[in-house]
Write an enzyme that holds these catalytic residues in place. Structure first.
Site, PDB file in Angstrom:
ATOM      1  N   ASP A 280     -11.696  -2.428  22.445  1.00 41.27           N
ATOM      2  CA  ASP A 280     -11.953  -2.417  21.008  1.00 41.27           C
ATOM      3  C   ASP A 280     -13.477  -2.362  20.810  1.00 41.27           C
ATOM      4  O   ASP A 280     -14.251  -2.457  21.768  1.00 41.27           O
ATOM      5  CB  ASP A 280     -11.321  -3.624  20.315  1.00 41.27           C
TER       6      ASP A 280
HETATM    7  C1  BGC Z   1     -10.829  -2.626  15.129  1.00 42.05           C
HETATM    8  C2  BGC Z   1      -9.975  -1.507  15.689  1.00 42.05           C
HETATM    9  C3  BGC Z   1     -10.559  -0.174  15.313  1.00 42.05           C
HETATM   10  C4  BGC Z   1     -11.996  -0.110  15.783  1.00 42.05           C
HETATM   11  C5  BGC Z   1     -12.673   1.212  15.478  1.00 42.05           C
HETATM   12  C6  BGC Z   1     -12.299  -2.450  15.433  1.00 42.05           C
HETATM   13  O1  BGC Z   1     -13.084  -3.356  14.749  1.00 42.05           O
HETATM   14  O2  BGC Z   1     -10.360  -3.852  15.634  1.00 42.05           O
HETATM   15  O3  BGC Z   1      -8.662  -1.639  15.219  1.00 42.05           O
HETATM   16  O4  BGC Z   1      -9.780   0.866  15.836  1.00 42.05           O
HETATM   17  O5  BGC Z   1     -12.732  -1.139  15.153  1.00 42.05           O
HETATM   18  O6  BGC Z   1     -12.929   1.361  14.149  1.00 42.05           O
END
Ligand code: BGC
Length: 761
Positions: A280
């Site tokens: 993530d």
């Molecule tokens: C989130 C993800 C997301 C990623 C990219 C993160 O903060 O937890 O779900 O895909 O950001 O935007």
């Protein structure tokens, strides 16, 4: 009588049957040898670069692309932009390896669909799949080949803002929805120019964060992990998801982004997943804050050894991996395997042969009327009718004067929900617009009534402006921390007094839910409760339409308001879909995918809980509360429509089965009302005695059944006995012999019931 046969649990899905098989598609030798050839020619820097993803197409990021030191960009969309960056990768970099463009397409790309908890409430897998197909078509038309979806985290705590992004509390429903979304995104082939690569996230158990606080610790048993949180991921893997995203949270002491047990032992070894794992956003770097790495070098080492293949946004794989590989700390075999997984997906997706997007596609494929039609149907099917006293709904379309009250009724941006891809507020139809369009001749009086708290103020000072509303007149003394003015309130009361019926659209702003939007209160924010009570006091019939990303605290409303609909955030066609249901052009058919708590103190409340040693309230010494029922306000699976259904003739066709046989149960469902309607018929099972305690009920099947007035159908559920099993204390999958209860039911708290036996062999 029509007999509907459907094998519901010959499931590719729940953990059991396919557990130790390699269920991902077999590897293609031609692709593997092209990867071998590339690996031989790549420098360590180029290998590390394939494992690095960067946010945006800034000049420094494009420079990394030119050097072959970036494998993926995200938040870059629009064919002109993606083609420009791609040209650098395939024309200017040494090995000409194409880029993969990723984006969060959580509930639509430009045609914004209901938030996922809403679409899941439809229990309509075909329509969910179709809506993701629309999203894939739109996203690919603008150069996006990889979506960070579906979010398949099970969530039992509505304080957690991200409950809005998933399919609710149930692992079976969550698995079915996860697979449907993957199928919709990826189609039959990710090389199809209209298919995107899916990314099931956030692996795993992110939804279990303590106290519902985002990014928090998760400490759960292996049994809970395997029986509740893993199944939707397994279903996504079985459906062929190309990628998986690791979570932010600490999982049983080892953060999810460095968790070898989940990322390698389970995902790779048990399930045979052959796609790649992306971290993530900066979750590799965050291993330092978690306290399991001294610096970013150690964070990278722990993440890649655990099984993370690509670093999202942090940049650390790009900067640290070359030295780690050269020193041998990260064995070259580990680096090569991660690169292989990323290149494999790029080959499978056809990027080496078709790296560019035809810019003409967007014109036809994005926000087309066909796409909007799918969204309108999805929105109609996502809205749950919670209460309809004396059949107040549907409203008579010849009504003369209607008051429409509430800030959300007139807010375009909020209809889209918290994570609206490339959505545009101006595309949205508000509830007020939808009602006006449906009733061109009626006198429609709009009043905001009260401001909902401003998000700016909330972000600046959550302690002060936190959502806890002022106590209201009917239930306590008035407070003064919010922004409603008596003039707003008076205007709404005047509008209500002039009208035949009042439609109130209350709830949360879209940004009050989603990531980093946990709440310590589920009350209607701002002065909306006071507004609601004042309007109900006018004595006019009130329909309450709730827009929110979570169940809110509506016990007062349930006692005093005759009709209540939970609309979630319905997407660009919000107002039209709401009007369709309010005036009976369509009938509600959605069901709750989460148990709706009566009060915040009940959380977590979920239907598939254990019985405990003291389940009944016959004596004082039972599990429960002194000051509150332990039952939810509305159970999982609950939802009304404009007719009624009668359940009867439960028949267990296979009264004894062995663990390799199939259970068949049927029941007769009859529409006893005056209007056609769709019932979501649910099938639950309970194993009375096993070596681990079992949930009081577990969903094992469902069917949407549409019946004309007076019509009845026999609905049959067939389930492999193996799918009724559970993990024993040694975490072995078993199908315990003995007596099981079975229900065919309109929701998780009702239904007609019978029993069957599972024999030892
Ligand atoms: C989130 C993800 C997301 C990623 C990219 C993160 O903060 O937890 O779900 O895909 O950001 O935007």
């Amino acid at each position: 009588m029509i007999l509907i046969r459907r094998v519901t649990l010959a499931m590719l899905l729940l953990l059991s049957s396919c557990q130790f098989l390699f269920c991902q598609s077999a590897l293609n030798p031609a692709i593997e040898s092209r990867i071998d050839d590339l690996l031989k020619r790549m420098t360590v820097e180029e290998k590390s670069g394939q494992l690095a993803q960067y946010d945006g197409d800034s000049a420094p990021n494009l420079d990394l692309v030119r050097q072959g030191r970036a494998g993926s960009l995200f938040n870059v969309f629009g064919a002109d932009r993606t083609n420009a960056a791609q040209r650098i990768a395939v024309e200017k970099s040494r090995l000409k390896i194409p880029l993969l463009f990723g984006l969060d397409v959580i509930h639509g790309y430009r045609t914004i669909f209901p938030v996922p908890i809403g679409s899941a409430s439809s229990f309509d897998l075909d329509l969910i799949q179709q809506s993701e197909r629309v999203a894939a078509k739109e996203a690919t038309a603008e150069g996006v080949k990889w979506v960070f979806a579906p979010m398949v985290d099970i969530a039992r705590d509505p304080r957690w803002g991200r409950i809005v992004e998933g399919a609710g509390e149930d692992p079976y429903l969550g698995s079915m929805v996860a697979a449907a979304r993957v199928r919709g995104f990826q189609g039959s082939n990710i090389a199809d120019p209209q298919s995107v690569i899916a990314c099931a996230k956030h692996f795993v158990a992110y939804g279990g964060v303590e106290g519902g606080r985002d990014y928090n610790t998760v400490d759960i048993s292996e049994e809970l992990l395997r029986e509740v949180y893993l199944p939707p991921f397994h279903a996504a893997v079985e459906a062929g998801t190309g990628t998986i995203m690791s979570g932010f949270e600490d999982l049983n002491g080892v953060p999810a982004t460095a968790n070898h047990h989940t990322l390698t032992d389970i995902l790779r070894t048990e399930w045979g997943f052959n796609g790649f794992v992306v971290s993530d956003y900066t979750s590799v770097k965050e291993l330092i804050a978690h306290g399991i790495a001294r610096d970013s070098s150690e964070a990278v080492l722990k993440a890649i050894i655990a099984g993370v293949d690509m670093d999202m946004a942090g940049g650390d794989f790009g900067t640290q991996l070359p030295a780690l590989a050269k020193s041998g700390a990260v064995p070259m075999t580990v680096l090569d395997e991660a690169v292989r997984r990323v290149l494999r997906i790029k080959f499978q997706a056809g990027l080496f042969d078709n790296p560019y997007t035809d810019p003409r596609r967007a014109h036809d494929d994005v926000l087309s009327s066909a796409n909007l039609q799918v969204e309108r149907k999805m929105a109609q099917e996502s809205i749950v009718l919670l209460k309809n006293q004396n059949n107040l709904l549907p409203l008579d379309p010849s009504v003369k004067t209607i008051a429409v009250i509430g800030q959300l009724a007139d807010s375009k941006a909020d209809q889209l929900g918290p994570w609206a891809g490339n959505g545009n507020a101006s595309d949205a139809v508000t509830p007020l617009e939808g009602i006006k369009a449906r009733l061109p001749n009626a006198n429609i009086l709009y009043a905001k009534g009260a401001d909902i708290l401003s998000m700016e103020k909330v972000y600046k000072n959550p302690g002060l402006y936190g959502f806890v509303p002022a106590p209201t007149t009917a239930t306590g003394a008035a407070g003064a921390s919010t922004e409603a003015t008596p003039a707003d309130l008076q205007e709404a009361i005047t509008a209500a007094n002039k009208s035949d019926v009042v439609i109130m659209v209350l709830g949360e702003l879209a940004q009050m839910t989603g990531e980093a939007s946990s709440r310590a209160s589920l009350d209607l924010p701002g002065k909306q409760q006071e507004l609601l009570e004042a309007i109900v006091a006018t004595g006019k019939p009130v329909v309450l339409v709730l827009e929110s990303g979570r169940p809110l605290h509506i016990t007062w409303a349930n006692d005093h308001v005759p009709a209540i609909m939970q609309a979630w955030f319905p997407g660009v066609q919000a107002g039209n879909a709401i009007a369709d249901l309010l005036f009976g052009d369509a009938s509600p058919s959605a069901r709750l995918t989460i148990s709706w708590p009566r009060s915040i103190g009940q959380i977590p409340t979920y239907y598939n809980h254990k019985n405990t040693g003291r389940p009944t309230s016959e004596t004082r010494w039972h599990t429960g509360y002194l000051d509150e029922s332990k039952a939810p306000l509305f159970p999982f699976g609950y939802g009304l429509t404009y007719t009624n259904f009668k359940y009867g003739n439960l028949h267990v066709e296979t009264s004894t089965i062995n663990p390799s046989e199939t259970l068949s149960v049927s029941a007769e469902i009859e529409n006893t009302g005056q209007r056609p309607g769709t019932e979501v018929v649910q099938f639950y099972v309970h194993d009375r005695v096993a070596n681990t305690s079992r949930p009081v009920r577990e969903l094992k099947g469902f069917q949407r059944v549409t019946l004309a007035p007076g019509e009845h159908k026999s609905v049959e559920f067939s389930v492999n006995a193996n799918d009724l099993g559970s993990y024993d204390p040694d975490m072995k999958w078993v199908v315990p012999p003995g007596t099981y209860d079975v229900w065919v039911a309109p929701n998780s708290a009702e239904g007609i019931t019978g029993t069957f036996e599972v024999s030892a062999k």
